[in-house]
Write an enzyme that holds these catalytic residues in place. Sequence first.
Site, mmCIF file in Angstrom:
data_model
loop_
_atom_site.group_PDB
_atom_site.id
_atom_site.type_symbol
_atom_site.label_atom_id
_atom_site.label_comp_id
_atom_site.label_asym_id
_atom_site.label_seq_id
_atom_site.Cartn_x
_atom_site.Cartn_y
_atom_site.Cartn_z
ATOM 1 N N GLU A 139 68.606 119.693 58.499
ATOM 2 C CA GLU A 139 68.937 120.973 59.152
ATOM 3 C C GLU A 139 69.756 121.875 58.240
ATOM 4 O O GLU A 139 69.895 123.065 58.510
ATOM 5 C CB GLU A 139 69.675 120.707 60.478
ATOM 6 C CG GLU A 139 71.171 120.415 60.372
ATOM 7 C CD GLU A 139 71.492 119.000 59.897
ATOM 8 O OE1 GLU A 139 70.596 118.317 59.347
ATOM 9 O OE2 GLU A 139 72.666 118.590 60.038
ATOM 10 N N HIS B 114 70.725 115.557 55.545
ATOM 11 C CA HIS B 114 70.741 116.590 56.581
ATOM 12 C C HIS B 114 69.605 117.596 56.421
ATOM 13 O O HIS B 114 69.815 118.642 55.794
ATOM 14 C CB HIS B 114 72.076 117.333 56.546
ATOM 15 C CG HIS B 114 73.228 116.531 57.051
ATOM 16 N ND1 HIS B 114 73.663 116.603 58.348
ATOM 17 C CD2 HIS B 114 74.003 115.608 56.439
ATOM 18 C CE1 HIS B 114 74.695 115.766 58.519
ATOM 19 N NE2 HIS B 114 74.910 115.152 57.374
ATOM 20 N N CYS C 135 72.471 111.654 60.336
ATOM 21 C CA CYS C 135 73.826 111.288 59.925
ATOM 22 C C CYS C 135 74.558 110.568 61.070
ATOM 23 O O CYS C 135 74.240 109.443 61.395
ATOM 24 C CB CYS C 135 74.572 112.523 59.421
ATOM 25 S SG CYS C 135 76.075 112.143 58.516
#
Lengths: 74, 216
Positions: free
Chosen positions: B186, B184, B84
């Site tokens: 994560e 994302h 990002c």
Amino acid sequence: MRARVLIRPKAGILDPQGQAVERALPALGFSGVSGVHIGRLVELDVEDPSQLPAMCERLLANPLIEDYEIIESL
Amino acid sequence: MKFGVIRFPGTCDDVDALLAAQRVGEAEILWHRDRDLKGVDAVVIPGGFSYGDYLRTGAIARFAPVMESVIEFAHAGGLVLGICNGFQILCEAGLLPGALLINDNLRFVFRQVLLDVADHDTPFTRNCPPTLSIPVKHTTGRYYAPEPVQVVLRYAPGQNPNGSQDDIAGVVNNAGNVFGLMPHPEHAVDALTGSDDGLTIFESIRAAVSERVPVA
């Protein structure tokens, strides 16, 4: 020296901010407006204006997506 | 192996990135003013709003002291993952081609998306299934590149949240060791929160590092 840098989205790259403003104007009764584009204005005091192009290339603009125009001695 | 997760003022996904990396290896935070990468095997530049994203997203962070070391590390073949805002920083730093522009609908998007893995032959996707379910959350994610690029991830048909060119969600550099993506991974490391597909990207990195000659 006081200088001004105009930064514009490059021609051909979609400018949704410009489009949104262009669509909003008729809603207020302003007709006959087209080709609206939104950019940035940077004003700065600079001792050595010959450094301005490098400043634009390295930080003030992203030359991949933006054109810049330097206006010296306001 | 050890991951290094960079923290700038304004970074907000560093802890999630750290916890995700710690599911597959060791991980520690790298501070933006430090030049020492502490011998990590891979660098993660997480999401957020580095230096307030003033001027353009990633434009100021790109000149942080730690980025000098990251650029050196990348040129030496070290693995760098930009998520990002990290992707935006890598583009501004010239480590990845192209740029990220404001979403075509001008809105902040926050949703789970399906991604097609277009290239499994990278250190970041070798362990990934053909399709990933991972969230996106951004306003400036419309990828644009004037030249052809090495596409690694595409939004699945009908899933493009930002109007990116050719549905591009993630790209690698020519050398294949720097990867940037808008979604994302994560935030997708546990089935409890919707998907653990993101973990496969971290697992890929671990697998790649275990086979590699260490970067000097």
